[in-house]
Scaffold this motif. Structure first.
Motif, PDB file in Angstrom:
ATOM      1  N   MET A  63     -67.498  26.747 -53.286  1.00 23.46           N
ATOM      2  CA  MET A  63     -66.766  27.450 -52.229  1.00 23.46           C
ATOM      3  C   MET A  63     -65.328  27.712 -52.678  1.00 23.46           C
ATOM      4  O   MET A  63     -64.796  28.798 -52.470  1.00 23.46           O
ATOM      5  N   GLU A  64     -64.718  26.709 -53.285  1.00 21.72           N
ATOM      6  CA  GLU A  64     -63.337  26.862 -53.748  1.00 21.72           C
ATOM      7  C   GLU A  64     -63.238  27.920 -54.850  1.00 21.72           C
ATOM      8  O   GLU A  64     -62.283  28.691 -54.898  1.00 21.72           O
ATOM      9  N   LYS A  65     -64.239  27.957 -55.702  1.00 21.42           N
ATOM     10  CA  LYS A  65     -64.224  28.897 -56.824  1.00 21.42           C
ATOM     11  C   LYS A  65     -64.482  30.341 -56.373  1.00 21.42           C
ATOM     12  O   LYS A  65     -63.836  31.271 -56.850  1.00 21.42           O
ATOM     13  N   HIS A  66     -65.432  30.533 -55.466  1.00 19.85           N
ATOM     14  CA  HIS A  66     -65.896  31.890 -55.146  1.00 19.85           C
ATOM     15  C   HIS A  66     -65.310  32.481 -53.868  1.00 19.85           C
ATOM     16  O   HIS A  66     -65.422  33.685 -53.646  1.00 19.85           O
ATOM     17  N   LEU A  74     -62.103  25.764 -46.090  1.00 19.52           N
ATOM     18  CA  LEU A  74     -63.402  25.284 -45.589  1.00 19.52           C
ATOM     19  C   LEU A  74     -63.802  23.980 -46.271  1.00 19.52           C
ATOM     20  O   LEU A  74     -64.262  23.042 -45.622  1.00 19.52           O
ATOM     21  N   ALA A  75     -63.621  23.917 -47.593  1.00 19.37           N
ATOM     22  CA  ALA A  75     -63.999  22.716 -48.353  1.00 19.37           C
ATOM     23  C   ALA A  75     -63.165  21.514 -47.918  1.00 19.37           C
ATOM     24  O   ALA A  75     -63.700  20.408 -47.751  1.00 19.37           O
ATOM     25  N   GLU A  76     -61.873  21.712 -47.718  1.00 20.88           N
ATOM     26  CA  GLU A  76     -61.008  20.605 -47.293  1.00 20.88           C
ATOM     27  C   GLU A  76     -61.412  20.104 -45.905  1.00 20.88           C
ATOM     28  O   GLU A  76     -61.454  18.909 -45.646  1.00 20.88           O
ATOM     29  N   HIS A  77     -61.712  21.048 -45.015  1.00 27.33           N
ATOM     30  CA  HIS A  77     -62.145  20.677 -43.668  1.00 27.33           C
ATOM     31  C   HIS A  77     -63.460  19.895 -43.724  1.00 27.33           C
ATOM     32  O   HIS A  77     -63.628  18.879 -43.039  1.00 27.33           O
ATOM     33  N   ASP A  78     -64.394  20.355 -44.554  1.00 26.88           N
ATOM     34  CA  ASP A  78     -65.694  19.679 -44.679  1.00 26.88           C
ATOM     35  C   ASP A  78     -65.537  18.286 -45.294  1.00 26.88           C
ATOM     36  O   ASP A  78     -66.210  17.337 -44.883  1.00 26.88           O
ATOM     37  N   ASP A 124     -70.041  28.497 -43.545  1.00 28.46           N
ATOM     38  CA  ASP A 124     -69.736  28.224 -44.957  1.00 28.46           C
ATOM     39  C   ASP A 124     -70.781  28.805 -45.909  1.00 28.46           C
ATOM     40  O   ASP A 124     -70.441  29.543 -46.846  1.00 28.46           O
ATOM     41  N   LEU A 125     -72.036  28.443 -45.692  1.00 32.04           N
ATOM     42  CA  LEU A 125     -73.080  28.819 -46.656  1.00 32.04           C
ATOM     43  C   LEU A 125     -73.393  30.320 -46.650  1.00 32.04           C
ATOM     44  O   LEU A 125     -73.561  30.899 -47.731  1.00 32.04           O
ATOM     45  N   PRO A 126     -73.441  30.980 -45.491  1.00 31.07           N
ATOM     46  CA  PRO A 126     -73.631  32.439 -45.537  1.00 31.07           C
ATOM     47  C   PRO A 126     -72.501  33.142 -46.310  1.00 31.07           C
ATOM     48  O   PRO A 126     -72.767  34.079 -47.068  1.00 31.07           O
ATOM     49  N   LEU A 127     -71.265  32.691 -46.139  1.00 28.13           N
ATOM     50  CA  LEU A 127     -70.141  33.276 -46.884  1.00 28.13           C
ATOM     51  C   LEU A 127     -70.323  33.061 -48.385  1.00 28.13           C
ATOM     52  O   LEU A 127     -70.152  33.978 -49.185  1.00 28.13           O
ATOM     53  N   LEU A 128     -70.686  31.819 -48.743  1.00 24.56           N
ATOM     54  CA  LEU A 128     -70.856  31.486 -50.154  1.00 24.56           C
ATOM     55  C   LEU A 128     -72.001  32.290 -50.761  1.00 24.56           C
ATOM     56  O   LEU A 128     -71.867  32.863 -51.851  1.00 24.56           O
TER      57      LEU A 128
END
Length: 200
Positions: A63-66, A74-78, A124-128
């Motif tokens: 997520m952070e990369k793409h 999002l990653a920090e929140h998760d 998160d996952l649909p965006l990724l």
């Protein structure tokens, strides 16, 4: 359910989420039977711990990369959500199944996990997956499943939650967790199969 071969990352993660809910339902159904509740609580903890760390090692770095700045947020929140759950799971180990304190804390954990899981599946996952495409999503799903095989199976709230340090901490903690698991009570394979079938 998709076959493991063609499974996307979203499908692999959602399948884990369904398993968590199944195990918790079995725990609540076993009310009045502390031995059975202990087995289902251990199975649930095992699933949540492996799932969380596999996400931290595989999904959140992607997520952070793409997804740029949005992916980092999002990653920090998760990760913060996971930390809350890890802290509570760690505290759960000091409580006895069959007690109101144990049931109450496990309910708190599930109440915290549900919106977190929903947010992953719906945002998160649909965006990724839109950013990486189906083929990379399937490859990530395989990596996610492989990672779950070597990560810790119990909560370690003080361990780092980002690679590479999380990877090292996980490799050191996993053998000790597996030793503890050898002496812990879990539901039988037949009980797990029946539980999953009854929830499908």
């Amino acid at each position: 359910m998709s076959s493991a071969k063609s499974q996307t990352l979203s499908e692999a993660v959602a399948e884990d989420h369904r398993e968590m809910y199944t195990y918790y339902d079995e725990y609540t159904k076993a009310s009045g039977n502390p031995d059975k509740q202990e087995r289902w609580a251990r199975q649930l903890t095992w699933e949540v711990a492996r799932h969380a760390i596999a996400e931290e090692l595989v999904v959140y770095p992607m997520m952070e990369k793409h997804l740029g700045e949005k992916g980092k947020q999002l990653a920090e929140h998760d990760r913060a959500d996971h930390q809350e759950v890890k802290n509570r799971l760690y505290n759960l180990e000091d409580l006895s199944p069959g007690t109101s304190q144990h049931a109450s804390l496990l309910k708190e954990i599930m109440d915290h996990l549900k919106p977190h899981n929903d947010s992953e599946e719906n945002e998160d996952l649909p965006l990724l997956e839109a950013a990486i495409g189906r083929e990379d999503s399937q490859s990530a799903a395989k990596s996610f499943e492989r990672t779950k095989k070597f990560v810790p199976t119990r909560s370690h709230p003080s361990a780092p939650n980002k690679p590479p340090f999380e990877t090292l901490a996980g490799l050191m903690a996993a053998p000790m967790d597996k030793l503890k698991d050898a002496f812990a009570k879990f539901p039988s394979d037949e009980e797990k199969k029946e539980a999953k079938e009854s929830h499908n």
